[in-house]
Structures are given as structure tokens and as C-alpha cells.
Design an enzyme around this catalytic site. Sequence first.
Site, PDB file in Angstrom:
ATOM      1  N   SER A   1       1.661  -9.849  -1.108  1.00  0.00           N
ATOM      2  CA  SER A   1       1.315  -8.434  -0.921  1.00  0.00           C
ATOM      3  C   SER A   1       1.648  -7.875   0.456  1.00  0.00           C
ATOM      4  O   SER A   1       1.883  -6.684   0.597  1.00  0.00           O
ATOM      5  CB  SER A   1      -0.174  -8.233  -1.209  1.00  0.00           C
TER       6      SER A   1
ATOM      7  N   GLU B   1      -9.829   7.138   3.850  1.00  0.00           N
ATOM      8  CA  GLU B   1     -10.751   6.261   4.566  1.00  0.00           C
ATOM      9  C   GLU B   1     -10.080   4.894   4.622  1.00  0.00           C
ATOM     10  O   GLU B   1      -9.238   4.560   3.782  1.00  0.00           O
ATOM     11  CB  GLU B   1     -12.121   6.230   3.900  1.00  0.00           C
TER      12      GLU B   1
ATOM     13  N   LYS C   1       0.810  -1.226   0.000  1.00  0.00           N
ATOM     14  CA  LYS C   1       0.000   0.000   0.000  1.00  0.00           C
ATOM     15  C   LYS C   1       0.842   1.275   0.000  1.00  0.00           C
ATOM     16  O   LYS C   1       0.430   2.293  -0.533  1.00  0.00           O
ATOM     17  CB  LYS C   1      -0.958  -0.008   1.190  1.00  0.00           C
TER      18      LYS C   1
HETATM   19  C1  LIG Z   1      -5.112  -4.022   1.585  1.00  0.00           C
HETATM   20  C2  LIG Z   1      -4.410  -5.257   1.277  1.00  0.00           C
HETATM   21  C3  LIG Z   1      -4.796  -6.087   0.210  1.00  0.00           C
HETATM   22  C4  LIG Z   1      -6.008  -5.825  -0.639  1.00  0.00           C
HETATM   23  O1  LIG Z   1      -5.983  -4.627  -1.338  1.00  0.00           O
HETATM   24  P1  LIG Z   1      -5.748  -4.586  -2.916  1.00  0.00           P
HETATM   25  O2  LIG Z   1      -6.047  -3.169  -3.257  1.00  0.00           O
HETATM   26  O3  LIG Z   1      -6.666  -5.560  -3.534  1.00  0.00           O
HETATM   27  O4  LIG Z   1      -4.336  -4.937  -3.157  1.00  0.00           O
HETATM   28  C5  LIG Z   1      -4.044  -7.220  -0.064  1.00  0.00           C
HETATM   29  N1  LIG Z   1      -2.981  -7.547   0.688  1.00  0.00           N
HETATM   30  C6  LIG Z   1      -2.577  -6.795   1.728  1.00  0.00           C
HETATM   31  C7  LIG Z   1      -1.390  -7.223   2.514  1.00  0.00           C
HETATM   32  C8  LIG Z   1      -3.276  -5.624   2.058  1.00  0.00           C
HETATM   33  O5  LIG Z   1      -2.874  -4.893   3.106  1.00  0.00           O
END
Ligand SMILES: *Cc1c(COP(=O)(O)O)cnc(C)c1O
Length: 405
Positions: free
Chosen positions: A386, A118, A96
Site C-alpha cells: 500500500s 481530517e 490514498k
Molecule cells: C493510510 C494507510 C493505510 C491504512 O489505510 P486503509 O484505509 O486501511 O488502506 C495503509 N497503508 C498505507 C501506506 C497508508 O498510508
Amino acid sequence: MNLLRNSYNQPDSEGRFGQFGGRYVPETLMPLVLELTTAWEDAKRSSEFWVQYHSLLTSFVGRPSPLYFAERLTKHYGGAKIYFKREELNHTGAHKINNCIGQILLARRMGRTRIIAETGAGQHGVASATVCAKFNLPLVVYMGAKDVERQAQNVFRMKLMGAEVLPVTGGAGTLKDALNEALRDWVTNVHDTYYMIGTSAGMHPYPEMVRDFQAVIGKETREQILECEGCLPDAVIACVGGGSNAIGMFHPFIDDETVRLIGVEASGHGLDVYNGHAASLNGGRPGVLHGNRTYLLQNEDGQILEGHSISAGLDYPGIGPEHSHLFDTGRAQYLTCTDKEALDAFRLTCRLEGIIPALESSHAIAKVGDLAKEVGCGGIIVLNLSGRGDKDIDTVATHIESAPA
Ligand SMILES: *Cc1c(COP(=O)(O)O)cnc(C)c1O
């Protein structure tokens, strides 16, 4: 030259990807959205802007993130080679921050002196608070009252970095209500406020802009896999909430027809359980939310459902419009993963790789085994890891009685 180039991946002037996207906003918001579009178009063409962005990604975020061969997981599944793109090693522990760095630079370029955001699970709130502290800009975070309670740790993190967290008690007291409150604030404070959206959703230009800030993931992956394997992967796979980490990985591969693009949605308790999942594509239908047309979780009357996933970061009731387009055209495939499958994948990854993955990312890991068999030996898959799972330890602990034997 491939004449199909950019046929999928650039929205038209109204911000539409096929029939999805657009700018469904009240009249009062339109001038703001147009101003933002102009500023973004301008920044996009400024080499100075991208130099600043990349410089911060290097020194503050810790990029490039490594591409790692998950050797034991590969052996375990006995198919294609599985690589992890290590977004969990970024500062703040997820992808993010890539987006927040880009947007804070844009806000500064526009001369904005106040930031709003938000957040549902609080991960975007934390990433926003991080960049706002760094650039000494005041931040107001709207968060559903229920989420403030559920996500006390992230609320505390945000406050430590100087953010003001405003609980939203209207509606169900969750993300959807926080979204509405943030939009209300934006309209009211037209002149000084920048609205930082955390995923590739919302009205144009956000889906395109967030994607372009997250596309660093796929660009690095492309270079790294060519460097170590000498060819492109057979497939890339990522979990999908709003869709930003997935589209960031997919985007640089969209024109490579040999590379399969696989997104994984959260099917929670099961796709057949009413309001028990967060699979907007596989279990929803098109509608308008948050300023754009896209697939949404909704009931028969078109009321937005809350959805459910064990992973707080995946239970956004919509999905970025570009994914809706990739889904309808078939360029990307979207699988689903239940809470239980994600938990099993979480535990397996801890055990086999010495990596504690986020529960969000665990949804993609849960599907990589079947994909590895499908692709077969000699093939290559890159999974976007992610985020890290430290934040999820308590959730996991309540779901398993004891550590795996
Ligand atoms: C917020 C988040 C997501 C989901 O958000 P996307 O916008 O779909 O990427 C996925 N993995 C992690 C670790 C997150 O913090």
C-alpha cells in the site's frame, strides 16, 4: 452466470452492508449527506467523470502501478509465488491519492469551493493537500494536536502545498477528535464545503464511494495476473486500517469464490493488552462511530479507545462497514500482526527485495509467509504494497539498534 453476484458488495439504499454501515448522522447533516449521495450516484453513471478520473490516474498518479514478482521473498518462504501490487510507486507514495483524485473531481462537479479533511498520521492530509493544490481549492485539515506534534514532517508537507492545518486540542487530541471537528465544520459550512474522507469508512455513501475509487487496484491486479500467469490468484492480502487499500484490492475478486481475501489488522503490543492494539474486528465489537455501524475498539462502557499500532496509519479505532460484513459472513479472513512482526517483515523486505515498505504494508508482508506455505508451491498470492516506508525510517530506527547483519 453466478447468481450470487453482488450479494456481498453493494450496500442497500440506506448504505447497509448486512447489519453494518448506514447513515447515523444528526438531522442537520442529513440534507448534506443526501445531496452527496445524489451527486455520487450521478457521477458514478457519467462516463465523462470516469474518463477524467482515469486520465489523472495516468498522468498525475502514474498508474497503472506494476505487478511485481517478489522472487527472493518467494524463495525465502518456499511456497506459493508472491506478487506485490506496487501502490507505493504512486505519486505521494501510497494508495490514498487514488481516492483523493476521485473525490476532488466529485467536489468540483458539485461546485464546492472549499475542502475539509481530517487526518491522523497525516498521509490522507498530504494526499488531500496534493489534489487541492492541483485544482486550486482551499483545504482545511483537522488534526489532533498530539498528532500535529508527532507527524511534523507531514504537517510541513501539507503547508508547503497550501493547506491550513488546524490542531484539535479537545479529547485526547488525536484522530477521533479531529473527526468530530471536521463533522462540525461540515454542518456549519453547508453551502460551499466538501468533506474529503480518507478511508472506506464514515456514513453512506463514503464507504462505497471510497471503495469504488480504490477498486482500480484490484481491477488492474486482475488484468495483470491474468496476463502474466493466465489465472486468478489463490489469495490476495492487504493490511487494514480503515480498510480502503484492502477493499480496493478485494472488491473485484469478491465474486470469485476460489480467491481467498485476507486482511491483516494491527495487534500492536498484543490482542490481550488493554488499549494496546488496533484490531477492530479481532479485538473490538460493533457500535456506532463516524456515522456508521461497524466493529470498533471500545471499552466496557462503549467509550471509543484510542488503540495502538507502531504504524500510525493503522490505528483508526474503527473499520469500514463492508469489512465488518465480510468478516461476519466469512467471505474474507482477518489475521493480526504485532508491532514486532511488522518490524521484522519491514527489514526482511528491505534486504530481500530492495523495497522499503510502509510499516502499514509490512503488517501484510508479515503474514504472507504462512499463507504462502498454506497455499503451497504452484499457488499464487498477490500482496497489496500500500505504501513506501520512507516516512517510517525514524520510527524504525528508534526500534532497532543497528542494521541487520
Ligand atoms: C493510510 C494507510 C493505510 C491504512 O489505510 P486503509 O484505509 O486501511 O488502506 C495503509 N497503508 C498505507 C501506506 C497508508 O498510508
